[in-house]
Design a protein around this motif. Structure first.
Motif, mmCIF file in Angstrom:
data_model
loop_
_atom_site.group_PDB
_atom_site.id
_atom_site.type_symbol
_atom_site.label_atom_id
_atom_site.label_comp_id
_atom_site.label_asym_id
_atom_site.label_seq_id
_atom_site.Cartn_x
_atom_site.Cartn_y
_atom_site.Cartn_z
ATOM 1 N N ALA A 36 17.835 30.190 -46.281
ATOM 2 C CA ALA A 36 16.390 29.950 -46.194
ATOM 3 C C ALA A 36 15.654 31.236 -45.823
ATOM 4 O O ALA A 36 16.081 31.974 -44.937
ATOM 5 N N THR A 38 13.014 33.079 -43.821
ATOM 6 C CA THR A 38 12.414 32.764 -42.522
ATOM 7 C C THR A 38 11.052 33.453 -42.397
ATOM 8 O O THR A 38 10.782 34.434 -43.100
ATOM 9 N N GLU A 39 10.262 32.953 -41.502
ATOM 10 C CA GLU A 39 8.937 33.544 -41.275
ATOM 11 C C GLU A 39 9.051 34.920 -40.634
ATOM 12 O O GLU A 39 8.090 35.684 -40.643
ATOM 13 N N TYR A 49 4.390 34.651 -44.987
ATOM 14 C CA TYR A 49 5.088 33.411 -45.358
ATOM 15 C C TYR A 49 5.133 32.428 -44.193
ATOM 16 O O TYR A 49 5.421 32.799 -43.054
ATOM 17 N N LYS A 50 4.826 31.177 -44.499
ATOM 18 C CA LYS A 50 4.938 30.082 -43.535
ATOM 19 C C LYS A 50 5.717 28.946 -44.174
ATOM 20 O O LYS A 50 5.539 28.653 -45.351
ATOM 21 N N GLU A 51 6.575 28.328 -43.398
ATOM 22 C CA GLU A 51 7.357 27.180 -43.882
ATOM 23 C C GLU A 51 6.460 25.987 -44.211
ATOM 24 O O GLU A 51 6.803 25.164 -45.042
ATOM 25 N N TYR A 69 0.444 25.555 -52.016
ATOM 26 C CA TYR A 69 1.759 25.593 -51.388
ATOM 27 C C TYR A 69 2.790 25.927 -52.451
ATOM 28 O O TYR A 69 2.496 25.884 -53.662
ATOM 29 N N CYS A 70 3.984 26.266 -52.013
ATOM 30 C CA CYS A 70 5.000 26.801 -52.925
ATOM 31 C C CYS A 70 5.234 25.909 -54.142
ATOM 32 O O CYS A 70 5.418 26.406 -55.246
ATOM 33 N N ARG A 84 13.619 22.608 -50.886
ATOM 34 C CA ARG A 84 13.737 24.067 -50.836
ATOM 35 C C ARG A 84 14.045 24.541 -52.247
ATOM 36 O O ARG A 84 14.845 23.929 -52.954
ATOM 37 N N VAL A 95 12.717 29.014 -50.476
ATOM 38 C CA VAL A 95 11.467 28.815 -49.748
ATOM 39 C C VAL A 95 11.189 27.320 -49.655
ATOM 40 O O VAL A 95 11.676 26.530 -50.462
ATOM 41 N N ALA A 96 10.403 26.945 -48.673
ATOM 42 C CA ALA A 96 10.066 25.531 -48.480
ATOM 43 C C ALA A 96 9.048 25.099 -49.534
ATOM 44 O O ALA A 96 8.091 25.820 -49.807
ATOM 45 N N GLY A 99 5.775 25.388 -48.285
ATOM 46 C CA GLY A 99 5.461 26.684 -47.697
ATOM 47 C C GLY A 99 4.353 27.412 -48.434
ATOM 48 O O GLY A 99 3.736 26.879 -49.365
#
Ligand code: SF4
Length: 107
Positions: A36, A38-39, A49-51, A69-70, A84, A95-96, A99
């Motif tokens: 994953a 990470t931030e 980047y934010k989850e 969002y992603c 993910r 990535v989430a 995210g």
């Protein structure tokens, strides 16, 4: 309002170019096989980047919209039903789906 500097644009262009080249030589991998993002990842942090897109710093990223969002970004890859997914900006990481990062491109 925060504007991207010319240097930021060049960095993003270089990152995107690297990601496109990496993607061209390797097919998207199953996100379950990828670590994953990470931030605190240096590149992730540089792009904010934010989850969870709900945690984006809107003062720092005033162009962010709550519906971004992603999962609805052009740069996401893989199965749309996965929580993910691979992203062409962050090769080798997942990535989430909910995210967000500053490289977001509307689908
Ligand atoms: Fe990747 Fe787009 Fe999500 Fe950024 S917003 S991490 S570019 S899928």
């Amino acid at each position: 309002m925060t504007d991207f500097s010319r240097r930021d644009v060049l960095k993003l262009t270089l990152l995107a170019s690297t990601a496109v080249l990496t993607t061209a030589v390797s097919a998207p991998t199953n996100a379950a096989d990828l670590p994953a993002l990470t931030e605190t990842d240096p590149v992730g942090a540089a792009l904010g980047y934010k989850e969870a897109s709900s945690k984006v710093d809107v003062k720092k990223y005033p162009n962010f919209k709550p519906d971004q969002y992603c999962n609805n970004c052009k740069l996401i890859q893989g199965d749309a039903k996965s929580l993910r997914r691979p992203c062409s900006i962050f090769p080798g990481k997942s990535v989430a789906a909910k995210g967000w990062c500053a490289a977001y491109v509307k689908l």
